[in-house]
Design an enzyme around this catalytic site. Structure first.
Site, mmCIF file in Angstrom:
data_model
loop_
_atom_site.group_PDB
_atom_site.id
_atom_site.type_symbol
_atom_site.label_atom_id
_atom_site.label_comp_id
_atom_site.label_asym_id
_atom_site.label_seq_id
_atom_site.Cartn_x
_atom_site.Cartn_y
_atom_site.Cartn_z
ATOM 1 N N HIS A 140 36.611 45.636 41.957
ATOM 2 C CA HIS A 140 36.515 44.264 42.194
ATOM 3 C C HIS A 140 36.948 43.116 41.316
ATOM 4 C CE1 HIS A 140 33.995 41.652 44.771
ATOM 5 N NE2 HIS A 140 33.696 41.075 43.301
ATOM 6 N N GLU A 141 36.148 43.423 39.908
ATOM 7 C CA GLU A 141 36.523 42.339 39.304
ATOM 8 C C GLU A 141 38.057 42.197 38.587
ATOM 9 O OE1 GLU A 141 34.589 40.433 38.445
ATOM 10 O OE2 GLU A 141 32.852 41.886 39.619
ATOM 11 N N HIS A 144 40.206 39.760 41.343
ATOM 12 C CA HIS A 144 39.496 38.525 41.274
ATOM 13 C C HIS A 144 40.724 38.141 40.321
ATOM 14 C CE1 HIS A 144 36.098 37.699 43.100
ATOM 15 N NE2 HIS A 144 35.469 38.166 42.472
ATOM 16 N N GLU A 198 35.112 36.572 47.299
ATOM 17 C CA GLU A 198 34.129 37.585 47.039
ATOM 18 C C GLU A 198 35.486 38.822 48.290
ATOM 19 O OE1 GLU A 198 31.627 39.172 45.233
ATOM 20 O OE2 GLU A 198 33.382 37.088 43.678
#
Ligand SMILES: [Zn+2]
Length: 269
Positions: A140-141, A144, A198
């Site tokens: 997820h990070e 980004h 997100e």
């Protein structure tokens, strides 16, 4: 008012506002054009500086990479995920990636623009994630960073600053230039991502995990664990998203969609 607005657009054009597609859509189909007013090189250089300051500062206090086994585990997961980033953008595997474990009680992890990753010991100790769950967080990070959400947010801040400076010109007030390094720190540590960012990070992250041979379903159990943490204020991950239930429902849909990629990765010799 009309004249002021057209001046803003003129300035935006002069500053090199451009529409870009940072990533390929992948199986999860993240496909959105982004408006950028600063270059990747500028943002990544600022992130690099911010990361060295943050990690260096923590290292001086004996708060970086204290447990070799923990560091090895986190870096192993990072390496596998990074090896698959080319599915979303061909340049990414060659970025100057860095992964460090920071001793801090917060349940947190982040990846600054350009691939500067930090995982907090609070996340590992309080969530007790499996490798699959750790891959869900880090995927997820990393997503980004691949989507250059930081650069997009800096661009939005820049556009707002420009509007302020247009008003400043009109009123005779002066305003200093945006401090890019401080802005990157604020965006990474202090300011929540939008719901849209997100969701994109969730979807790309889950595909990265699957392609790396980590069970994409772990994103669901991870978020359920987060939800159960309770006590005091919610972890930063949760507070950045308006609806926990919506997120879990979305993750379930996309975990199912990337399951074949996970099966393929597991069967790789
Ligand atoms: Zn996020």
């Amino acid at each position: 008012m009309v004249r002021k607005l057209s001046l803003v657009f003129l300035l935006a054009a002069a500053a090199g506002c451009q529409t870009v597609q940072t990533t390929q859509p992948g199986v999860v189909g993240v496909d959105r054009q982004q408006s950028m007013m600063v270059s990747s090189a500028q943002v990544n250089a600022s992130a690099e500086k911010a990361y060295q300051q943050l990690v260096g500062g923590a290292a001086n206090k004996g708060q970086v990479n204290q447990d070799p086994a923990q560091v090895e585990r986190v870096r192993r997961v990072a390496r596998r995920l990074i090896a698959q980033t080319g599915a979303f953008r061909p340049d990414a595997p060659a970025w100057a990636w860095e992964t460090n474990v920071i001793s801090a009680k917060e349940v947190n992890a982040w990846c600054m623009p350009g691939g500067k990753i930090a995982v907090y010991t609070g996340l590992i100790e309080r969530l007790q994630p499996s490798d699959d769950e750790l891959a869900a967080v880090m995927g997820h990070e990393i997503a980004h960073a691949l989507r250059e959400h930081g650069r997009e947010r800096v661009s939005q801040a820049q556009a707002q600053g420009m509007i302020i400076s247009v008003i400043g010109i009109a009123t005779g007030a002066s305003r200093g230039a945006l401090d890019l390094t401080q802005t990157v720190v604020d965006l990474t540590l202090n300011l929540p991502n939008s719901r849209e960012h997100e969701m994109e990070a969730d979807r790309i992250g889950i595909e990265l995990a699957a392609r790396s041979g980590y069970d994409p379903g772990a994103a669901v159990t991870l978020w359920e664990k987060m939800g159960k943490l309770g006590g005091g204020q919610p972890p930063q991950f949760l507070s950045t998203h308006p609806s926990h239930a919506t997120r879990i429902a979305d993750l379930k849909v996309y975990a199912a969609r990337v399951m074949p990629l996970y099966e393929q990765a597991r069967n790789r010799p």
